[in-house]
Scaffold this active site. Structure first.
Site, PDB file in Angstrom:
ATOM      1  N   ALA A   1       0.512   2.336   5.551  1.00 53.13           N
ATOM      2  CA  ALA A   1       1.573   1.719   4.756  1.00 53.13           C
ATOM      3  C   ALA A   1       1.099   0.574   3.872  1.00 53.13           C
ATOM      4  O   ALA A   1       1.895  -0.007   3.135  1.00 53.13           O
ATOM      5  CB  ALA A   1       2.675   1.211   5.688  1.00 53.13           C
TER       6      ALA A   1
ATOM      7  N   ASN B   1       0.312  -1.490  13.187  1.00 50.12           N
ATOM      8  CA  ASN B   1      -0.577  -0.675  12.365  1.00 50.12           C
ATOM      9  C   ASN B   1      -1.127  -1.417  11.149  1.00 50.12           C
ATOM     10  O   ASN B   1      -2.326  -1.368  10.869  1.00 50.12           O
ATOM     11  CB  ASN B   1       0.133   0.598  11.912  1.00 50.12           C
ATOM     12  CG  ASN B   1       0.133   1.676  12.982  1.00 50.12           C
ATOM     13  OD1 ASN B   1      -0.585   1.578  13.977  1.00 50.12           O
ATOM     14  ND2 ASN B   1       0.927   2.704  12.795  1.00 50.12           N
TER      15      ASN B   1
ATOM     16  N   HIS C   1       5.282  -6.164   2.618  1.00 49.95           N
ATOM     17  CA  HIS C   1       3.957  -6.552   3.103  1.00 49.95           C
ATOM     18  C   HIS C   1       3.280  -7.430   2.051  1.00 49.95           C
ATOM     19  O   HIS C   1       3.247  -7.067   0.868  1.00 49.95           O
ATOM     20  CB  HIS C   1       3.078  -5.316   3.348  1.00 49.95           C
ATOM     21  CG  HIS C   1       3.711  -4.288   4.236  1.00 49.95           C
ATOM     22  ND1 HIS C   1       3.895  -4.486   5.578  1.00 49.95           N
ATOM     23  CD2 HIS C   1       4.194  -3.041   3.961  1.00 49.95           C
ATOM     24  CE1 HIS C   1       4.463  -3.414   6.109  1.00 49.95           C
ATOM     25  NE2 HIS C   1       4.658  -2.531   5.147  1.00 49.95           N
TER      26      HIS C   1
END
Length: 267
Positions: free
Chosen positions: A124, A190, A220
């Site tokens: 991601a 992750n 993010h």
């Protein structure tokens, strides 16, 4: 033609099958699942990869060209390690599993014994190539900041930090190392684990996590500084339609890695 054994056929695995459907260079011809998921796996396989076999374990004499893990942390020890020891290259999506003490070394040792390689996917987050390159010249700091809507933190230690139901402004629910973040928030490990493995490691990578009522998607942010200079990256990830807890980019990351394995020119 590259023949692939895929471990897991949940939201990520089924989406990968769909996106690879009809590709003549890369073919998933084995799908490994658990007994309780066999029925829904067979439905997805019948639709998107009708020639694939549905298995519960890869037989000792079965040797696909590549194994791709899309099943979660438990599949690493159960399926990926044995495949590596037999010399089968593997691709791993559940990079957060490598936050567990000794897991990265276990994978590396298995790959060495099998004289093969295991690839960890970026999933991601972007910028992993730049971060890994920057490490060669020396990194001084890597800070990851993750923001999710308050409801996305339900069922985590964040519930003890603040009242997720009544937040009106962003609240920091964690500030510490990636190693500590992985222990407290394993289902959200992750991205931090991937950044850590590419950069400064779990102990030196700093993580801040926010429950933010001002966002509707996962946000993010990465800031890195070192001999190369500095960079900042912000990503606003849309979830997978089949599973709101999974980033769509994670699926695309898997498909890109598999297509690259079957093509002559890659980037």
């Amino acid at each position: 033609m590259l023949k692939i054994a895929m471990i897991g056929c949940g939201a990520i695995g089924a989406s990968v099958l769909e996106l690879l459907h009809g590709d003549s260079d890369v073919v998933v011809d084995r799908v490994i699942t658990v007994p309780e998921a066999r029925d829904r796996t067979e439905i997805a396989v019948a639709r998107w990869a009708p020639r694939a076999r549905v298995l519960e374990v890869l037989a000792a004499d079965d040797a696909p060209d590549l194994v791709v893990e899309c099943a979660g942390h438990g599949a690493i020890a159960a399926h990926v390690v044995p495949a590596l020891e037999r010399g089968i290259p593997c691709v791993v999506t559940s990079v957060g599993a490598l936050s567990a003490p000794g897991m990265a070394q276990l994978l590396e040792q298995a790959a060495r014994r099998g004289k093969t390689q295991v690839q960890l996917l970026s999933g991601a987050i972007g910028g992993i190539d730049a971060l890994a390159a920057a490490r060669v010249g020396g990194l001084d700091s890597v800070v990851y900041t993750g923001r999710k809507p308050p409801m996305a933190w339900k069922g985590t230690p964040a519930e003890a930090v603040c009242d997720l139901d009544s937040l009106t402004v962003a609240h920091c629910i964690f500030d510490g190392s990636a190693e500590q973040a992985a222990q407290l928030y394993p289902k959200n490990a992750n991205v931090a684990a991937t950044l850590s493995l590419a950069g400064l490691g779990l102990k030196r990578t700093q993580v801040q996590l926010f429950a933010d009522p001002g966002v509707s998607e996962n946000v993010h942010h990465v800031a890195a500084h070192g001999a190369f200079g500095s960079f900042e990256l912000t990503m606003r990830g849309r979830p997978l339609a089949a599973n709101p807890k999974t980033s769509a980019l994670t699926v695309y990351s898997v498909v890109r890695a598999l297509l690259n394995r079957g093509r002559a020119l890659v980037i």
